[in-house]
Design an enzyme around this catalytic site. Sequence first.
Site, PDB file in Angstrom:
ATOM      1  N   THR A 154     -22.495 -53.015 -14.265  1.00 57.30           N
ATOM      2  CA  THR A 154     -22.607 -52.994 -12.809  1.00 57.30           C
ATOM      3  C   THR A 154     -23.811 -52.100 -12.623  1.00 57.30           C
ATOM      4  OG1 THR A 154     -20.258 -53.202 -12.294  1.00 57.30           O
ATOM      5  CG2 THR A 154     -21.551 -51.964 -10.727  1.00 57.30           C
ATOM      6  N   GLY A 184     -14.133 -57.512  -7.580  1.00 56.71           N
ATOM      7  CA  GLY A 184     -13.944 -56.201  -8.207  1.00 56.71           C
ATOM      8  C   GLY A 184     -14.097 -55.068  -7.215  1.00 56.71           C
ATOM      9  N   ASP A 185     -14.285 -53.877  -7.752  1.00 59.85           N
ATOM     10  CA  ASP A 185     -14.361 -52.673  -6.916  1.00 59.85           C
ATOM     11  C   ASP A 185     -15.693 -52.535  -6.183  1.00 59.85           C
ATOM     12  OD1 ASP A 185     -15.208 -52.234  -9.773  1.00 59.85           O
ATOM     13  OD2 ASP A 185     -16.065 -50.431  -8.871  1.00 59.85           O
TER      14      ASP A 185
HETATM   15  N1  GLY Z   1     -16.890 -52.600 -11.766  1.00 57.05           N
HETATM   16  C1  GLY Z   1     -17.273 -53.929 -11.611  1.00 57.05           C
HETATM   17  C2  GLY Z   1     -16.159 -54.882 -11.554  1.00 57.05           C
HETATM   18  O1  GLY Z   1     -15.092 -54.624 -12.088  1.00 57.05           O
HETATM   19  O2  GLY Z   1     -16.336 -55.927 -10.973  1.00 57.05           O
END
Ligand code: GLY
Length: 282
Positions: A154, A184-185
């Site tokens: 990321t 995702g986050d």
């Molecule tokens: N941290 C990126 C995701 O899990 O999509």
Amino acid sequence: MSKPGIIVHGGCGRIDESTIEERQAGVKQAAEAGWAILSQGGSAIDAVEAAVVVLEDLPLFNAGRGSVLNREGRVETDAAIMNGATLAAGAIAGVTGILNPIRLARRVMDASPHVMLIGDGAELFARSQGFVRCDPRELIVERRQEEWEREHGTVGAVACDQAGRLAAATSTGGIANKLPGRVGDSPLIGCGTYADARVAVSCTGDGERIIRMTLARLAAFLHEQGGSAQQATDQALGQLEAQLGGEAGLILIDASGNAAFAKSSHRMPVCAISETGVILQC
Ligand code: GLY
């Protein structure tokens, strides 16, 4: 006057060690793009956007061009940007065919009444704003499948400008082999991305765990409670590790320009630039 600064990450996880130098060069190039704006009196929000665009354009990183593939062999990108000075935010998720998802997130923030747009709706908005849709295959670069599976790549940037305004930006292709539609986050405000008047935070790592921990907001809370930039970053990651485990990393900057990062994974390319110089780690 605040001390301006920017810190950039290129994702955490195990990486092919032969790519370390290239990854360090990438995060440095991104931090320099942001610093060029900050050092001329530009805004933190422009700086983080510029930094993330650089990383989206580099195929080595899992964002924009170079994003991982989902189970159907397609790229679906997520991105978010937040202006700490105004608490304005923009995010997109599950978007195909946009070369720089962070620019679209910025447009959602600046030109729509919403915070997040997804999938077809986000792409419709992109067209209405004059974004050129690319062939989704342009986002795919050749890489060994096992390499994708080890990485939680990321990219992200947080910055403090000369006026002490903060901003955060995060962009990702998500995780390899994800189900179509998985988010995702990174585009979720308070989870992978957060900025307010005190701190700006961008996270990387196992999104399913980061979401449940609201990791970015947790780091902001720990800073609000009196922790230094480094303490808030370390403690937030420590709580994630203790309660949910998994691999993660985060970068944080406060309104005095203090930058910090922490990671539970072996590698996380990071570059920080301020008036005192450049810090480069991987
Ligand atoms: N941290 C990126 C995701 O899990 O999509």
